[in-house]
Each structure stands twice: as C-alpha cells, then as structure tokens.
Design an enzyme around this catalytic site. Structure first.
Site, PDB file in Angstrom:
ATOM      1  CE  LYS A 182      -4.212  -2.139   2.195  1.00  0.00           C
ATOM      2  NZ  LYS A 182      -4.598  -2.752   3.412  1.00  0.00           N
TER       3      LYS A 182
ATOM      4  CG  ASP B 237     -10.183  -0.169   4.692  1.00  0.00           C
ATOM      5  OD1 ASP B 237     -10.048  -0.613   3.449  1.00  0.00           O
ATOM      6  OD2 ASP B 237      -9.485  -0.933   5.500  1.00  0.00           O
TER       7      ASP B 237
ATOM      8  CD  GLN C 218      -3.816  -4.456   6.607  1.00  0.00           C
ATOM      9  OE1 GLN C 218      -3.735  -3.592   5.793  1.00  0.00           O
ATOM     10  NE2 GLN C 218      -4.612  -5.435   6.136  1.00  0.00           N
TER      11      GLN C 218
END
Ligand code: NAD
Length: 294
Positions: free
Chosen positions: A55, A122, A99
């Site tokens: 990422k 997200d 995460q």
C-alpha cells in the site's frame, strides 16, 4: 482448455493507477492538493505487513503522501484510538486505514467507528455502510468496488443481470451486493447455510465468490457464459509447492464461464488501486474540489 475470456485485474489496476497518478498531478497543480493516506498497523502479522508495504509503495508511486504507523501488538485500545484521533485532526491526511485484523484485546468496531467517516477510505465505518445501503454518496469498501469494476469491464452494463454473491461478510459479500443492486442487477446473496448452492449459482449471469474456501465453485455449477469474479485468496499446498488459489476451481470454471478472473492477478491487485481511488475522492470532498476523471 480455457474457453473463457481471462479478466486481467493486474492490467486493469495498472491502468487505473496511471489515471489516478494523472489526476493527482492535476490536483497538485490546480488546487494545491496533495492527497494523503495513513495506514495503521498493529502487530506483526506477516500477511498484513506485506499488504501495508505494498500500500505504502503504490501510494507514493501515484504521487500521494504516505504515512505509516506501526504499533506494537501489545498497544492498548486507548493508545490506538489516540493515534486515530491524531490522524482525524491532521489536515494533510485524507484517508485513514487501520489494517485488520486487530489483536483480540482491541474492539475492531470501536476503532473503525472512531475514524472520521469522511476519511474512512476502507468504507467500513457504520455511517459509510449506512450511506451505501441507502444509495447515498459514500466511501465504499475497496475490494467490492474493484470486483464490480472488473465485472463492468467484462460485461458492459450489468443492468437486469442475475447476480449471485457467495459470502455475506461486511468486508466483501454485503457491500458487493449493495453495489450490484445499484447497478440494477437482481441480486442473491448465498452463504454457508444456503441450500443447493450449485442450483443457486446456476441461475447467475454474474457470480462473485467471496468465501475463503479453495476451489469450491465448480464448472458444472455455472450457467454457460457466466462471468465469474473470484475474490477468494486461499493458500494451499499442491505438488509439494505453496500456491494461492481462489474460491473457484479456475481450470474447471474456465471451461463453462464466458469470462473469469484468475487468482492471483484478478481481484487482488484491484484492492489497493481502489484504496488510492477512494483517497482521491476523500481528499477532493474534504477540500471541496471536483473529483477528477480517473
Ligand atoms: P469471511 O470469512 O468473513 O466470510 C466468508 C463468507 O463465506 C461467510 O459469509 C460465509 O457465510 C460464506 N461461506 C463460508 N462457507 C461457505 C460455503 N461452504 N458455502 C457458501 N458460503 C460459505 O471472508 P471474507 O473476508 O469475506 O473473505 C472471503 C475471501 O475473499 C477470503 O478468501 C479472503 O482472503 C478473500 N479476500 C480477498 C480480498 C482481495 O482480493 N483483496 C479482500 C478481502 C477478502
């Protein structure tokens, strides 16, 4: 023999990242806006470390600011919430990603819902899931967005198609079903308690499999010509080698499907590209400038 068209997610994601890079160059020159993405990793889960590294690399490659917070596995929930709060208040950060999975002593929902929904790239915050479910502008989870982009690339309009989503997780199955509804598909969500899964899948013009069971979907389940989007990532050992396979038996399904994503190289590469896409959207919304074409 593979009769199906192979949907090349790696190539599609490369193209998307190129368009995102161009859009960011324009935002910098025209609006003095450099989108910034912060990724927070708690603990040393090896798979998560790889995702976070990729990422950060791709974030920098498209010209965005990238910030990483690597916290010890023993970090308390309060300390993690403090990091999120600091990022919520940082004007140079437009996207915040924590995460998952988080260590057991931390309440995942509490942390996700502490992210400013406007920075929730997200798309897991309850406000964004609610906006998605009610057809309002929202940040949408990355893998579902990428899956639907690939389906539209393969099929063109999805309107009126029978779509079967296998899996009902909050991360993939449910949001992908919402997106398919927005595309005017007739949507069925199948799951672990579905009776006669092959019969249900056999109705579908479009199958999106997000199960986590290696090669579960077989070719003779499919309606001939169906488009198969395989979200599954399963690590197996075959012929003494470690391999990654999807939820669909690729060789078998490719005989019946009209088009199919490989694993790896299908949906996987789309996730980070869509994360970057979401971050540009978030940055533009926060700064109040139009979202460029991507
Ligand atoms: P999950 O475990 O949260 O959900 C799995 C779903 O599959 C559940 O809703 C369950 O009801 C359903 N299911 C389980 N067994 C079934 C069966 N026998 N028949 C029908 N349905 C069944 O998983 P998830 O987070 O949604 O992820 C699904 C898969 O997608 C995993 O392999 C994961 O690694 C992969 N994934 C890939 C990406 C990516 O490509 N970037 C992102 C997220 C998840």
């Amino acid at each position: 023999m593979c009769a199906a068209k192979v949907i090349d997610g790696k190539k599609f994601a490369e193209g998307l990242r190129g368009r995102i890079a161009t859009a960011i160059a324009g935002l910098k020159s025209d609006h003095d806006l450099e989108p910034g993405l912060a990724v927070v990793l708690v603990g040393e889960d090896p798979a998560s470390q790889v995702y976070v590294r990729n990422k950060a690399k791709q974030t920098v490659e498209v010209g965005m600011k990238s910030v990483e917070h690597k916290l010890d596995a023993s970090t308390s929930e309060a300390d993690l919430l403090a990091v999120v709060e600091q990022l919520n208040n940082d004007p140079t950060i437009h996207g915040i990603l924590v995460q998952l999975p988080l260590p057991d002593h931390i309440d995942e929902n509490k942390v996700i819902n502490s992210i400013n929904p406007d920075k929730d790239v997200d798309g897991f915050h309850v406000i964004n899931t609610g906006r998605l479910a009610t057809g309002q502008d929202s940040l949408v989870p990355c893998t579902p967005v990428g899956s639907v982009m690939l389906a539209k690339d393969a099929l063109g309009s999805l309107s009126g198609l029978e779509a079967v989503v296998i899996g009902r997780s909050n991360i993939v199955g449910k949001p992908v079903a919402q997106l398919l509804l927005q595309e005017n598909c007739t949507v069925t969500i199948a799951h672990s308690r579905t009776k006669d899964l092959p019969g249900v899948v056999g109705r579908a013009d479009l199958v999106i499999a997000a199960v986590g069971r290696a090669e579960m979907v077989k070719g003779d389940w499919l309606k001939p010509g169906a488009c198969v989007i395989d979200v599954g990532i399963n690590r197996i050992e075959r012929d003494g080698k470690n391999r990654i396979v999807g939820d669909c038996d690729y060789e078998d399904c490719a005989k019946t499907a009209g088009s199919i994503t490989p694993v790896p190289g299908g949906v996987g590469p789309m996730t980070i590209a869509c994360l970057l896409h979401n971050t540009v959207h978030a940055a533009c919304a926060i700064k109040g400038v139009p979202v460029p074409e991507m």
